[in-house]
Design a protein around this motif. Sequence first.
Motif, PDB file in Angstrom:
ATOM      1  N   ARG A 137      43.342   2.043  49.562  1.00  9.16           N
ATOM      2  CA  ARG A 137      42.630   1.035  48.773  1.00  9.16           C
ATOM      3  C   ARG A 137      41.255   1.511  48.321  1.00  9.16           C
ATOM      4  NH1 ARG A 137      41.977  -3.755  52.461  1.00  9.16           N
ATOM      5  NH2 ARG A 137      40.940  -4.601  50.608  1.00  9.16           N
ATOM      6  N   ILE A 138      40.909   2.754  48.630  1.00  9.26           N
ATOM      7  CA  ILE A 138      39.603   3.277  48.217  1.00  9.26           C
ATOM      8  C   ILE A 138      39.743   3.923  46.842  1.00  9.26           C
ATOM      9  CG2 ILE A 138      37.732   4.857  48.772  1.00  9.26           C
ATOM     10  CD1 ILE A 138      38.422   4.542  51.714  1.00  9.26           C
ATOM     11  N   ALA A 139      39.105   3.323  45.862  1.00  8.28           N
ATOM     12  CA  ALA A 139      39.253   3.777  44.476  1.00  8.28           C
ATOM     13  C   ALA A 139      38.693   5.184  44.280  1.00  8.28           C
ATOM     14  CB  ALA A 139      38.579   2.792  43.531  1.00  8.28           C
ATOM     15  N   ASN A 140      37.595   5.480  44.929  1.00  6.68           N
ATOM     16  CA  ASN A 140      36.983   6.817  44.821  1.00  6.68           C
ATOM     17  C   ASN A 140      37.229   7.588  46.121  1.00  6.68           C
ATOM     18  OD1 ASN A 140      35.274   5.067  46.269  1.00  6.68           O
ATOM     19  ND2 ASN A 140      33.445   6.264  45.772  1.00  6.68           N
ATOM     20  N   TYR A 141      38.492   7.671  46.496  1.00  3.68           N
ATOM     21  CA  TYR A 141      38.871   8.224  47.804  1.00  3.68           C
ATOM     22  C   TYR A 141      38.272   9.602  48.056  1.00  3.68           C
ATOM     23  CZ  TYR A 141      41.692  10.561  51.339  1.00  3.68           C
ATOM     24  OH  TYR A 141      42.089  11.303  52.436  1.00  3.68           O
ATOM     25  N   TRP A 142      38.416  10.552  47.137  1.00  2.85           N
ATOM     26  CA  TRP A 142      37.982  11.931  47.397  1.00  2.85           C
ATOM     27  C   TRP A 142      36.457  12.017  47.493  1.00  2.85           C
ATOM     28  CZ3 TRP A 142      41.200  15.182  49.340  1.00  2.85           C
ATOM     29  CH2 TRP A 142      42.565  15.065  49.056  1.00  2.85           C
ATOM     30  N   GLU A 143      35.781  11.239  46.685  1.00  5.96           N
ATOM     31  CA  GLU A 143      34.322  11.224  46.739  1.00  5.96           C
ATOM     32  C   GLU A 143      33.856  10.634  48.076  1.00  5.96           C
ATOM     33  OE1 GLU A 143      30.749   9.864  43.724  1.00  5.96           O
ATOM     34  OE2 GLU A 143      32.489   8.530  43.966  1.00  5.96           O
ATOM     35  N   TRP A 144      34.489   9.527  48.486  1.00  2.00           N
ATOM     36  CA  TRP A 144      34.111   8.879  49.751  1.00  2.00           C
ATOM     37  C   TRP A 144      34.476   9.758  50.940  1.00  2.00           C
ATOM     38  CZ3 TRP A 144      30.856   5.410  51.219  1.00  2.00           C
ATOM     39  CH2 TRP A 144      30.968   4.825  52.482  1.00  2.00           C
ATOM     40  N   ARG A 145      35.628  10.409  50.884  1.00  2.00           N
ATOM     41  CA  ARG A 145      36.062  11.312  51.960  1.00  2.00           C
ATOM     42  C   ARG A 145      35.059  12.448  52.137  1.00  2.00           C
ATOM     43  NH1 ARG A 145      38.754  16.195  52.326  1.00  2.00           N
ATOM     44  NH2 ARG A 145      40.185  16.443  54.110  1.00  2.00           N
ATOM     45  N   ALA A 146      34.638  13.049  51.024  1.00  2.00           N
ATOM     46  CA  ALA A 146      33.673  14.147  51.102  1.00  2.00           C
ATOM     47  C   ALA A 146      32.364  13.673  51.730  1.00  2.00           C
ATOM     48  CB  ALA A 146      33.426  14.721  49.711  1.00  2.00           C
ATOM     49  N   HIS A 147      31.949  12.465  51.378  1.00  2.00           N
ATOM     50  CA  HIS A 147      30.721  11.906  51.942  1.00  2.00           C
ATOM     51  C   HIS A 147      30.854  11.700  53.451  1.00  2.00           C
ATOM     52  CE1 HIS A 147      27.483   9.132  52.839  1.00  2.00           C
ATOM     53  NE2 HIS A 147      28.358   8.217  53.184  1.00  2.00           N
ATOM     54  N   ILE A 148      31.954  11.106  53.886  1.00  2.00           N
ATOM     55  CA  ILE A 148      32.170  10.837  55.312  1.00  2.00           C
ATOM     56  C   ILE A 148      32.220  12.134  56.103  1.00  2.00           C
ATOM     57  CG2 ILE A 148      33.856  10.004  56.998  1.00  2.00           C
ATOM     58  CD1 ILE A 148      32.296   7.781  55.701  1.00  2.00           C
ATOM     59  N   LEU A 149      32.978  13.110  55.627  1.00  2.00           N
ATOM     60  CA  LEU A 149      33.106  14.375  56.351  1.00  2.00           C
ATOM     61  C   LEU A 149      31.778  15.117  56.410  1.00  2.00           C
ATOM     62  CD1 LEU A 149      36.582  15.729  55.127  1.00  2.00           C
ATOM     63  CD2 LEU A 149      36.046  14.404  57.175  1.00  2.00           C
ATOM     64  N   SER A 150      31.020  15.087  55.326  1.00  2.00           N
ATOM     65  CA  SER A 150      29.713  15.749  55.314  1.00  2.00           C
ATOM     66  C   SER A 150      28.762  15.077  56.297  1.00  2.00           C
ATOM     67  CB  SER A 150      29.130  15.713  53.901  1.00  2.00           C
ATOM     68  OG  SER A 150      27.828  16.249  53.879  1.00  2.00           O
ATOM     69  N   ARG A 151      28.768  13.768  56.319  1.00  2.00           N
ATOM     70  CA  ARG A 151      27.885  13.029  57.228  1.00  2.00           C
ATOM     71  C   ARG A 151      28.254  13.294  58.680  1.00  2.00           C
ATOM     72  NH1 ARG A 151      26.780   6.475  56.997  1.00  2.00           N
ATOM     73  NH2 ARG A 151      25.388   6.377  58.816  1.00  2.00           N
ATOM     74  N   LEU A 152      29.555  13.279  58.960  1.00  2.52           N
ATOM     75  CA  LEU A 152      30.006  13.519  60.324  1.00  2.52           C
ATOM     76  C   LEU A 152      29.744  14.954  60.749  1.00  2.52           C
ATOM     77  CD1 LEU A 152      31.372  12.372  62.813  1.00  2.52           C
ATOM     78  CD2 LEU A 152      33.604  12.838  61.761  1.00  2.52           C
ATOM     79  N   ARG A 153      29.879  15.881  59.819  1.00  4.37           N
ATOM     80  CA  ARG A 153      29.608  17.290  60.133  1.00  4.37           C
ATOM     81  C   ARG A 153      28.136  17.486  60.514  1.00  4.37           C
ATOM     82  NH1 ARG A 153      31.379  19.028  55.726  1.00  4.37           N
ATOM     83  NH2 ARG A 153      33.546  19.226  56.420  1.00  4.37           N
ATOM     84  N   ARG A 154      27.248  16.794  59.828  1.00  3.44           N
ATOM     85  CA  ARG A 154      25.823  16.878  60.175  1.00  3.44           C
ATOM     86  C   ARG A 154      25.568  16.296  61.562  1.00  3.44           C
ATOM     87  NH1 ARG A 154      25.156  15.308  54.743  1.00  3.44           N
ATOM     88  NH2 ARG A 154      24.728  13.156  55.382  1.00  3.44           N
ATOM     89  N   GLN A 155      26.248  15.211  61.893  1.00  3.55           N
ATOM     90  CA  GLN A 155      26.094  14.614  63.215  1.00  3.55           C
ATOM     91  C   GLN A 155      26.547  15.569  64.308  1.00  3.55           C
ATOM     92  OE1 GLN A 155      28.004  10.581  62.259  1.00  3.55           O
ATOM     93  NE2 GLN A 155      26.545  10.083  63.860  1.00  3.55           N
ATOM     94  N   VAL A 156      27.649  16.257  64.060  1.00  6.73           N
ATOM     95  CA  VAL A 156      28.157  17.228  65.036  1.00  6.73           C
ATOM     96  C   VAL A 156      27.140  18.348  65.224  1.00  6.73           C
ATOM     97  CG1 VAL A 156      29.944  18.952  65.491  1.00  6.73           C
ATOM     98  CG2 VAL A 156      30.584  16.700  64.602  1.00  6.73           C
ATOM     99  N   GLU A 157      26.559  18.821  64.130  1.00  2.00           N
ATOM    100  CA  GLU A 157      25.577  19.906  64.212  1.00  2.00           C
ATOM    101  C   GLU A 157      24.335  19.480  64.981  1.00  2.00           C
ATOM    102  OE1 GLU A 157      24.891  20.880  60.164  1.00  2.00           O
ATOM    103  OE2 GLU A 157      26.748  22.040  59.925  1.00  2.00           O
ATOM    104  N   VAL A 158      23.915  18.239  64.791  1.00  2.27           N
ATOM    105  CA  VAL A 158      22.711  17.745  65.449  1.00  2.27           C
ATOM    106  C   VAL A 158      22.955  17.411  66.916  1.00  2.27           C
ATOM    107  CG1 VAL A 158      21.065  15.825  65.520  1.00  2.27           C
ATOM    108  CG2 VAL A 158      21.624  16.916  63.345  1.00  2.27           C
ATOM    109  N   SER A 159      24.111  16.797  67.196  1.00  5.41           N
ATOM    110  CA  SER A 159      24.371  16.292  68.550  1.00  5.41           C
ATOM    111  C   SER A 159      25.150  17.261  69.433  1.00  5.41           C
ATOM    112  CB  SER A 159      25.148  14.975  68.473  1.00  5.41           C
ATOM    113  OG  SER A 159      26.472  15.193  68.007  1.00  5.41           O
TER     114      SER A 159
END
Length: 269
Positions: free
Chosen positions: A159-181
């Motif tokens: 149901r996410i209209a901009n699925y690939w854009e949103w997916r890239a955002h989520i993965l990038s954000r989570l990747r930064r969290q992993v690097e920091v934590s």
Amino acid sequence: MTLSAQTDAPTVGGLLRQWRQQRRMSQLDLACEADISTRHLSFVETGRAQPSREMLLHLAEQLAMPLRERNRLLMAGGYAPVFAERSLDDPAMSAARQAIDRVLAGHEPYPALAVDRHWTLVAANRALESLMGGADPGLLKAPVNVLRLSLHPAGLAPRIANYWEWRAHILSRLRRQVEVSGDPVLAGLLDELHDYAAPKGQDHGAAVPSSHAGVIVPFELITDGGILSFISTTTIFGTPTDVTLSELALEAFFPADQVTADRLRRLAP
């Protein structure tokens, strides 16, 4: 390098070295920040010097270690933890819990939620609940991981209209969290989300950036009444001394256009 390589009985030197490397700091960098000699820091990391409780807290502050990890460092040095970890149901947390409930309720008719350090849903307002329909019941069974719910093919992903854009955002954000934590649970979640198959009909080659591209990544959700477009903000407690509060985040979604704002007001209970 993550902290997953730590042994069951970590040493002060090992933890400091791992967090220093996690922060991409040399011994000289950390020594300068902490205003101590490189020689003394080297002795601490190799176990030749026994640091005081105050010194460990001072070094942890320079390394911006999470409160949970500061407790772990203290225990490795033979000291008692100084940061409490209470449930949100604890009477001592009543003021914080009331603040969370007020923020979530006050944000209606727009969706808002609170999550812990692993993106597990802690609380949500009624506006959010009305948008999660259609997801597999298994993904809505507690404990609910909101990132898994968002990107899972049986969750909100179709149901996410901009699925690939949103997916890239989520993965990038989570990747930064992993690097920091250095959190191995978050690292595992990142791998899991990355391996999800795309929902049917989502052609990667046909992905079109939203009109907000270059400014902010919206969350565009397909509903029976049309596409709802949101932008999100994150709120954390400013001066937490409790581990639970330090790991809590409030995600508030605002309408990205007038159509979404009007539709949400009509849908409000």
